[in-house]
Design a protein around this motif. Sequence first.
Motif, PDB file in Angstrom:
ATOM      1  N   VAL A 213      -8.958   5.487  -3.969  1.00 30.37           N
ATOM      2  CA  VAL A 213      -8.530   5.310  -2.572  1.00 30.37           C
ATOM      3  C   VAL A 213      -7.562   4.132  -2.476  1.00 30.37           C
ATOM      4  N   MET A 214      -7.939   3.030  -3.143  1.00 34.37           N
ATOM      5  CA  MET A 214      -7.081   1.836  -3.101  1.00 34.37           C
ATOM      6  C   MET A 214      -5.711   2.138  -3.705  1.00 34.37           C
ATOM      7  N   CYS A 215      -5.753   2.818  -4.849  1.00 31.27           N
ATOM      8  CA  CYS A 215      -4.509   3.084  -5.573  1.00 31.27           C
ATOM      9  C   CYS A 215      -3.578   3.950  -4.722  1.00 31.27           C
ATOM     10  N   ALA A 216      -4.150   5.006  -4.124  1.00 29.33           N
ATOM     11  CA  ALA A 216      -3.317   5.911  -3.327  1.00 29.33           C
ATOM     12  C   ALA A 216      -2.670   5.148  -2.170  1.00 29.33           C
ATOM     13  N   HIS A 217      -3.420   4.239  -1.564  1.00 32.81           N
ATOM     14  CA  HIS A 217      -2.875   3.479  -0.433  1.00 32.81           C
ATOM     15  C   HIS A 217      -1.696   2.608  -0.894  1.00 32.81           C
ATOM     16  N   ARG A 218      -1.904   1.913  -2.014  1.00 27.46           N
ATOM     17  CA  ARG A 218      -0.836   1.010  -2.496  1.00 27.46           C
ATOM     18  C   ARG A 218       0.403   1.819  -2.918  1.00 27.46           C
ATOM     19  N   VAL A 219       0.173   2.920  -3.633  1.00 26.47           N
ATOM     20  CA  VAL A 219       1.316   3.746  -4.066  1.00 26.47           C
ATOM     21  C   VAL A 219       2.037   4.298  -2.834  1.00 26.47           C
ATOM     22  N   ALA A 220       1.251   4.799  -1.857  1.00 23.42           N
ATOM     23  CA  ALA A 220       1.870   5.387  -0.655  1.00 23.42           C
ATOM     24  C   ALA A 220       2.722   4.347   0.061  1.00 23.42           C
ATOM     25  N   ALA A 221       2.231   3.101   0.115  1.00 23.19           N
ATOM     26  CA  ALA A 221       3.027   2.054   0.758  1.00 23.19           C
ATOM     27  C   ALA A 221       4.328   1.837  -0.021  1.00 23.19           C
ATOM     28  N   ASP A 222       4.236   1.883  -1.343  1.00 30.52           N
ATOM     29  CA  ASP A 222       5.424   1.619  -2.162  1.00 30.52           C
ATOM     30  C   ASP A 222       6.449   2.745  -2.130  1.00 30.52           C
ATOM     31  N   ILE A 223       6.002   3.966  -1.794  1.00 32.09           N
ATOM     32  CA  ILE A 223       6.997   5.060  -1.751  1.00 32.09           C
ATOM     33  C   ILE A 223       7.319   5.450  -0.308  1.00 32.09           C
ATOM     34  N   GLY A 224       6.890   4.602   0.626  1.00 32.65           N
ATOM     35  CA  GLY A 224       7.303   4.796   2.017  1.00 32.65           C
ATOM     36  C   GLY A 224       6.424   5.734   2.824  1.00 32.65           C
ATOM     37  N   LEU A 225       5.232   6.059   2.314  1.00 35.54           N
ATOM     38  CA  LEU A 225       4.352   6.941   3.088  1.00 35.54           C
ATOM     39  C   LEU A 225       3.313   6.169   3.902  1.00 35.54           C
ATOM     40  N   GLU A 226       3.238   4.872   3.687  1.00 32.08           N
ATOM     41  CA  GLU A 226       2.373   4.006   4.503  1.00 32.08           C
ATOM     42  C   GLU A 226       3.205   2.769   4.835  1.00 32.08           C
ATOM     43  N   LYS A 227       2.764   2.071   5.887  1.00 33.61           N
ATOM     44  CA  LYS A 227       3.520   0.868   6.264  1.00 33.61           C
ATOM     45  C   LYS A 227       3.407  -0.202   5.182  1.00 33.61           C
ATOM     46  N   LYS A 228       4.449  -0.982   5.038  1.00 30.68           N
ATOM     47  CA  LYS A 228       4.322  -2.142   4.156  1.00 30.68           C
ATOM     48  C   LYS A 228       5.255  -3.258   4.598  1.00 30.68           C
ATOM     49  N   SER A 229       4.900  -4.485   4.202  1.00 26.37           N
ATOM     50  CA  SER A 229       5.770  -5.602   4.532  1.00 26.37           C
ATOM     51  C   SER A 229       6.135  -6.295   3.222  1.00 26.37           C
ATOM     52  N   GLN A 230       7.425  -6.267   2.900  1.00 23.93           N
ATOM     53  CA  GLN A 230       7.828  -6.856   1.612  1.00 23.93           C
ATOM     54  C   GLN A 230       7.529  -8.338   1.568  1.00 23.93           C
ATOM     55  N   MET A 231       7.672  -8.966   2.754  1.00 24.81           N
ATOM     56  CA  MET A 231       7.452 -10.411   2.770  1.00 24.81           C
ATOM     57  C   MET A 231       5.967 -10.721   2.474  1.00 24.81           C
ATOM     58  N   LEU A 232       5.075  -9.970   3.155  1.00 18.82           N
ATOM     59  CA  LEU A 232       3.652 -10.215   2.924  1.00 18.82           C
ATOM     60  C   LEU A 232       3.237  -9.817   1.508  1.00 18.82           C
ATOM     61  N   ASP A 233       3.832  -8.732   1.010  1.00 21.12           N
ATOM     62  CA  ASP A 233       3.555  -8.326  -0.384  1.00 21.12           C
ATOM     63  C   ASP A 233       3.884  -9.471  -1.332  1.00 21.12           C
ATOM     64  N   ALA A 234       5.048 -10.077  -1.067  1.00 21.23           N
ATOM     65  CA  ALA A 234       5.510 -11.146  -1.956  1.00 21.23           C
ATOM     66  C   ALA A 234       4.584 -12.357  -1.896  1.00 21.23           C
ATOM     67  N   MET A 235       3.810 -12.463  -0.818  1.00 19.64           N
ATOM     68  CA  MET A 235       2.840 -13.570  -0.759  1.00 19.64           C
ATOM     69  C   MET A 235       1.510 -13.166  -1.388  1.00 19.64           C
ATOM     70  N   LEU A 236       1.010 -11.981  -1.011  1.00 23.22           N
ATOM     71  CA  LEU A 236      -0.363 -11.619  -1.414  1.00 23.22           C
ATOM     72  C   LEU A 236      -0.487 -11.298  -2.909  1.00 23.22           C
ATOM     73  N   LEU A 237       0.442 -10.506  -3.428  1.00 19.60           N
ATOM     74  CA  LEU A 237       0.248 -10.039  -4.803  1.00 19.60           C
ATOM     75  C   LEU A 237       0.202 -11.191  -5.814  1.00 19.60           C
ATOM     76  N   PRO A 238       1.130 -12.174  -5.727  1.00 19.41           N
ATOM     77  CA  PRO A 238       1.013 -13.318  -6.648  1.00 19.41           C
ATOM     78  C   PRO A 238      -0.273 -14.129  -6.402  1.00 19.41           C
ATOM     79  N   LEU A 239      -0.701 -14.202  -5.128  1.00 20.36           N
ATOM     80  CA  LEU A 239      -1.927 -14.943  -4.830  1.00 20.36           C
ATOM     81  C   LEU A 239      -3.129 -14.275  -5.523  1.00 20.36           C
ATOM     82  N   LEU A 240      -3.194 -12.950  -5.440  1.00 20.51           N
ATOM     83  CA  LEU A 240      -4.305 -12.234  -6.085  1.00 20.51           C
ATOM     84  C   LEU A 240      -4.261 -12.434  -7.601  1.00 20.51           C
ATOM     85  N   ARG A 241      -3.032 -12.392  -8.132  1.00 21.82           N
ATOM     86  CA  ARG A 241      -2.862 -12.592  -9.579  1.00 21.82           C
ATOM     87  C   ARG A 241      -3.388 -13.973  -9.981  1.00 21.82           C
ATOM     88  N   TRP A 242      -3.058 -14.948  -9.152  1.00 23.65           N
ATOM     89  CA  TRP A 242      -3.495 -16.317  -9.456  1.00 23.65           C
ATOM     90  C   TRP A 242      -5.027 -16.417  -9.360  1.00 23.65           C
TER      91      TRP A 242
END
Length: 652
Positions: free
Chosen positions: A618-647
């Motif tokens: 479920v998680m994967c489908a949501h993230r992929v859908a956001a990346d291919i334009g089928l769900e909403k996404k915010s590039q700015m927030l992505d750029a904050m959250l993903l590195p934070l999770l990695r850290w």
Amino acid sequence: MLSFPLLSVPEHGFGCKTANYTYRILSHHQNRKLNRLLGQNILNFNQNLLGDFNPKFARTVCKSCGIVSGVFIAPNYGYPLKVSNFSCDKLGSGKLRANQRKGGLTVWSKAALNVEKVVESEGGGGRGMNTNKDFDSIVIGSGIGGLVAATQLAVKGARVLVLEKYVIPGGSSGFYQRDGYTFDVGSSVMFGFSDKGNLNLITQALAAVGCQMQVIPDPTTVHFHLPNNLSVRVHREYYDFIEELTSSFPHEKEGILKFYGECWKIFNALNSLELKSLEEPLYLFGQFFQKPLECLTLAYYLPQNAGDIARKYIKDPRLLSFIDAECFIVSTVNALQTPMINASMVLCDRHFGGINYPVGGIGGIAKSLAKGLVDQGSEILYRANVTDIIVKQGKAAGVRLSDGREFFAKTIVSNATRWDTFGKLLKEEAIPEEEQNFQKVYVKAPSFLSIHMGVKAEVLPPDTDCHHFVLESDWTKLEEPYGSIFLSIPTVLDASLAPEGHHILHIFTTSSIEDWEKLSRAEYEAKKQLVADEIISRLEKKLFPGLRSSIGFMEVGSPKTHRRYLARDEGTYGPMPRRTPKGLLGMPFNTTGIDGLYCVGDSCFPGQGVIAVAFSGVMCAHRVAADIGLEKKSQMLDAMLLPLLRWLRTLA
Ligand SMILES: NC(=O)c1ccc[n+]([C@@H]2O[C@H](COP(=O)([O-])OP(=O)(O)OC[C@H]3O[C@@H](n4cnc5c(N)ncnc54)[C@H](O)[C@@H]3O)[C@@H](O)[C@H]2O)c1
Ligand SMILES: CC(C)=CCC/C(C)=C/C=C/C(C)=C/C=C/C(C)=C/C=C/C=C(C)/C=C/C=C(C)/C=C/C=C(\C)CCC=C(C)C
């Protein structure tokens, strides 16, 4: 002279219900010749799926319709794979009638029918399929993780192609049939399969593609048989279970209520959320906004383990060992190493929604999802062994199969384990740093030695429970290979899985691949027999006197079997923390260090288990859908959250 098309589904032969077959086994020489002539596809298939099983070819003559066709047989493989319409008049040597030999040839016609039906309706190998189609996503593997990701994407409007190496869907949640028995490949305990709440992810995944399965409620999740004759039944009703446990530990009643009470706190928080990708900030921050207390509760428990929390309330070492056993059956590690969120999920869902078994066997779940996927206009190909993920300019762009075909898509989702994905499928790329960290924090959990058995019904006492966990005398053996025994008897719930008057016993115990390597074929078979004999003796002593003499059918699988059929590195059942983990903090989600490549399944958050991999889907489908334009996404927030999770993961 030999002439034949490549693997195809027959129109006659096994499809003909009145058929009565004779089989001719080819000589070794003829077999090799045929193998050579059959070409690349079958050779690949044969090497990858059958390994050292030494496949043979035979021809069938349907006595009803007279059609001669060829069959590709692998002893112990379960059913013949068919090569239709080849003529091989000079090839016969030695006649063999069906059901006259032990092993693979005895019992195949029923299996062949069912498997072929699945393949026929959903792809049949896809030979001749246009490889230039434009897919939004390719999913490698049709385990529950892969299928949930694929179906969720399809209902969001994506065009998905699932490529499965085997001939049916489901991976370790698949099925196989022998001698009138329908066996679940993995165990038969289904969490998340109720009609209540937000955590019934299997039910929801099926419903998303218009499927609903009939289920049978299991009154007892598991019956523990533990050292010093400690016997505990985990009843479906929470307070019945608590009463049974406190009757063995009356002095710990308060501790028991507090520990399980804390599990409920987490479960209720989880159950209040809409579950989507924790890697998608619009959703995550939205949930924090709507359910701040619940999200903070989960954030608080994310780095904690069940054993530490149990120790806050419970002092009796035997009861703590019981909590270890509770955790071990779902994580293959003790409570100190089991993330509290995962423990809470399973220790409560079994009472909240209850454990429910699908009528007809676990395999029906994957079959329904595969059908639902096709109904949504997406595709699934079987016998499609992905050997390479193609990366172009740093981005995952497609896959290559063992027969050379290539398929391309905007995104690639791998349901192979992270070890297989980064160790085998990505050949040219260096392993990203994040994956190296993952491999430092997690090792491969052991595989299983499994015994699928058909027994006479009389050997089971009346009111035998469906699932058992046996550790006879020594708590220290809990995590040792072959130390504890898992046993499922799904026919207690659904008698249709076995011939009348019989039951299925599916027995498994942890075992590592090293134990099974460097053995000759004869040594390997002898070892399987020896280990199975010991386990049968233990079960005879503890549970079912006379078990051995009641066995009508038995098949033993080793970690090598799991590796071969499920394409899982070392036959592993997922990641296991190398040391005491920080709860779930270190588990990677679905994105990877390679742009366009995602992972799904048990080497992703939250780990092993069908409901866990369904959540990862479920998680994967949501993230992929956001990346291919089928769900909403915010590039700015992505750029904050993903590195934070990695850290955050580096803190684990
Ligand atoms: N109810 C239970 O208790 C139970 C029973 C069985 C399994 N499980 C759980 O299911 C989990 C596994 O689920 P999953 O979805 O992660 O994986 P999986 O192993 O079930 O499925 C992976 C699929 O990918 C396919 N595959 C792998 N490599 C491939 C390749 N290169 N090309 C094409 N196909 C390929 C395999 O054939 C398999 O069908 C396990 O952790 C286990 O705990 C639980
Ligand atoms: C991001 C950050 C930082 C923060 C945020 C916070 C939050 C919001 C969080 C959230 C979270 C979440 C949502 C989570 C979720 C989770 C989940 C869902 C989980 C799940 C889990 C599950 C599991 C683990 C399961 C498992 C199971 C299993 C494994 C099973 C098995 C079984 C068996 C083996 C059986 C046995 C048998 C016998 C005994 C016979």
